[in-house]
Design a protein around this motif. Structure first.
Motif, mmCIF file in Angstrom:
data_model
loop_
_atom_site.group_PDB
_atom_site.id
_atom_site.type_symbol
_atom_site.label_atom_id
_atom_site.label_comp_id
_atom_site.label_asym_id
_atom_site.label_seq_id
_atom_site.Cartn_x
_atom_site.Cartn_y
_atom_site.Cartn_z
ATOM 1 N N LEU A 1 0.828 -1.207 0.000
ATOM 2 C CA LEU A 1 0.000 0.000 0.000
ATOM 3 C C LEU A 1 0.868 1.264 0.000
ATOM 4 C CD1 LEU A 1 -2.868 -0.955 2.476
ATOM 5 C CD2 LEU A 1 -3.030 -0.630 0.012
ATOM 6 N N ALA B 1 2.095 1.692 -3.541
ATOM 7 C CA ALA B 1 0.992 2.167 -4.380
ATOM 8 C C ALA B 1 0.708 3.650 -4.087
ATOM 9 C CB ALA B 1 -0.250 1.322 -4.134
ATOM 10 N N GLY B 2 0.796 4.047 -2.838
ATOM 11 C CA GLY B 2 0.580 5.441 -2.472
ATOM 12 C C GLY B 2 1.649 6.357 -3.055
#
Length: 63
Positions: A8, A11-12
């Protein structure tokens, strides 16, 4: 759990990197505007030269 948070986070980072990645367009400079400035400058210089020549001629004639 650490792998999910790491994925995550990656992805951020890609999301933030893509956000506001548009470059601003450069303003277009119109050529006629530049020509007008050059013409005004040329006229100003010519007028200044004429004034100087006239004053020198007037001084020479006065002598």
């Amino acid at each position: 759990m650490k792998k999910v948070l790491f994925a995550l986070a990656i992805a951020g980072m890609f999301g933030f990197a893509a956000c506001k990645n548009n470059k601003a367009e450069e303003p277009v400079v119109e050529e006629p505007a530049m020509e007008a400035v050059e013409e005004a400058t040329d006229e100003t210089v010519e007028n200044a030269i004429e004034e100087i020549v006239d004053s020198v001629v007037a001084e020479v004639v006065a002598e």
